[in-house]
Design an enzyme around this catalytic site. Structure first.
Site, PDB file in Angstrom:
ATOM      1  CG  HIS A  44     -42.660  15.923 -78.885  1.00 16.87           C
ATOM      2  ND1 HIS A  44     -43.299  16.887 -78.145  1.00 16.87           N
ATOM      3  CD2 HIS A  44     -43.123  14.748 -78.386  1.00 16.87           C
ATOM      4  CE1 HIS A  44     -44.086  16.336 -77.260  1.00 16.87           C
ATOM      5  NE2 HIS A  44     -44.005  15.040 -77.384  1.00 16.87           N
ATOM      6  CG  ASN A  46     -44.419  19.300 -81.174  1.00 13.73           C
ATOM      7  OD1 ASN A  46     -44.289  18.106 -80.919  1.00 13.73           O
ATOM      8  ND2 ASN A  46     -43.857  20.244 -80.440  1.00 13.73           N
ATOM      9  CD  GLU A  56     -41.241  19.874 -77.491  1.00 18.49           C
ATOM     10  OE1 GLU A  56     -41.773  19.479 -78.541  1.00 18.49           O
ATOM     11  OE2 GLU A  56     -41.869  19.991 -76.419  1.00 18.49           O
ATOM     12  CG  ASP A  90     -39.682  11.604 -72.172  1.00 15.64           C
ATOM     13  OD1 ASP A  90     -40.315  10.746 -71.527  1.00 15.64           O
ATOM     14  OD2 ASP A  90     -40.072  12.043 -73.259  1.00 15.64           O
TER      15      ASP A  90
HETATM   16  C1  GLP Z   1     -45.121  13.178 -74.220  1.00 17.52           C
HETATM   17  C2  GLP Z   1     -43.934  12.233 -74.196  1.00 17.52           C
HETATM   18  C3  GLP Z   1     -43.721  11.568 -75.521  1.00 17.52           C
HETATM   19  C4  GLP Z   1     -45.038  11.025 -76.048  1.00 17.52           C
HETATM   20  C5  GLP Z   1     -45.968  12.171 -76.281  1.00 17.52           C
HETATM   21  C6  GLP Z   1     -47.314  11.777 -76.887  1.00 17.52           C
HETATM   22  O1  GLP Z   1     -44.808  14.470 -74.615  1.00 17.52           O
HETATM   23  N1  GLP Z   1     -42.734  12.869 -73.810  1.00 17.52           N
HETATM   24  O2  GLP Z   1     -42.765  10.534 -75.379  1.00 17.52           O
HETATM   25  O3  GLP Z   1     -44.834  10.312 -77.234  1.00 17.52           O
HETATM   26  O4  GLP Z   1     -46.205  12.785 -75.034  1.00 17.52           O
HETATM   27  O5  GLP Z   1     -48.209  11.458 -75.884  1.00 17.52           O
HETATM   28  P1  GLP Z   1     -49.623  10.811 -76.103  1.00 17.52           P
HETATM   29  O6  GLP Z   1     -49.390   9.382 -76.380  1.00 17.52           O
HETATM   30  O7  GLP Z   1     -50.340  11.030 -74.799  1.00 17.52           O
HETATM   31  O8  GLP Z   1     -50.269  11.530 -77.236  1.00 17.52           O
END
Ligand code: GLP
Length: 256
Positions: A138, A136, A143, A67
């Site tokens: 995702h 959440n 989402e 993304d």
């Molecule tokens: C972002 C990314 C996700 C990732 C998530 C968790 O929202 N788009 O791909 O898995 O964060 O991030 P973290 O590893 O910092 O908790």
């Protein structure tokens, strides 16, 4: 879904690193799907070290990131393009032409998204996709409410996601409200998937991803539909699973 629990976040990173090394050594021209966020940072550090010591090369590899924020150019320090250069691409030999991240400044985001899915297909599909997990549940930026058949597309970010990611916007930029994300359908086409989650803040999302019947409200639960998914957790992220190790159908049986 295979669930692996390791003693620490470092041990989780060791496991994921070893799987990617195994993939690249077995198939040097692998097509990898790659995540951002805090969780995979120690994996990238280990991969850079393995490249430096000659254990692996990315020379023949192709990568697709999950993304990118809509509205951020690749030079913006909070863009995922900048993240990837900082943590991986500036330090390894993956050719720029085979590194793919959606263009957050594309004038036609729908066309950019469609082209992204075509590029994945033209590359032969993802052999190994690494995922993090949002609080959440995702995956990528899919989402709650995302269709399990969704393709790469522009998405609105949940308020909780914007709050969780605000820490990366240290220069006063307001965190974007939209992103381009691989769709859940795109993700499920990867031949092999590893999901990593560490820390207590992920425990509830992990429980819902692994234990709840697949539902659009829990994007990670879509992964139960994939043939080859490994979930790798530290103790903290697995803490809400450990008391419920039997499948849900057995849990629901009335006592004899
Ligand atoms: C972002 C990314 C996700 C990732 C998530 C968790 O929202 N788009 O791909 O898995 O964060 O991030 P973290 O590893 O910092 O908790």
């Amino acid at each position: 879904m295979e669930v692996i629990v390791r003693a620490s976040a470092d041990a989780v990173a060791d496991y994921v690193h070893d799987r990617i090394v195994e993939q690249l050594r077995g198939v040097p021209s692998s097509v990898l799907g790659l995540p951002t966020g805090g969780t995979p940072v120690p994996v990238y550090a280990r991969l850079v070290e393995s490249y430096r010591t000659g254990v692996i090369s990315f020379k023949q590899a192709t990568t697709f990131n999950l993304d990118e924020y809509i509205g951020l150019g690749s030079e913006h320090p909070a863009s995922y393009a900048a993240y990837m250069r900082h943590h991986l691409f500036d330090h390894v030999d993956c050719p720029a032409r085979r590194r793919h991240i959606p263009d957050g400044l594309a004038s036609d985001v729908d066309a950019e998204a469609a082209a992204y899915d075509r590029a994945i297909a033209n590359a032969g599909g993802m052999g190994l996709l690494l995922l993090g997990l949002g609080e959440n549940a995702h995956i990528g930026f899919n989402e709650p409410g995302s269709d399990f058949a969704s393709r790469t597309r522009p998405v609105d970010l949940a308020a909780s996601t914007m709050a969780a990611n605000a820490r990366y916007f240290t220069d006063g930029t307001r965190p974007p409200t939209r992103a381009l994300s691989m769709g859940i359908g795109t993700i499920l086409e990867a031949r092999s998937i590893i999901v990593m989650a560490t820390g207590p803040r992920k425990a509830e999302a992990v429980r819902r991803m692994v234990r709840e019947a697949p539902t659009n409200e829990v994007p990670g639960s879509a992964l139960q539909l994939s043939r080859d998914v490994t979930v790798v957790l530290d103790h903290a992220a697995s803490s809400k699973l450990e008391r419920h190790l039997r499948p849900p159908c057995q849990q629901q049986q009335a006592p004899q």
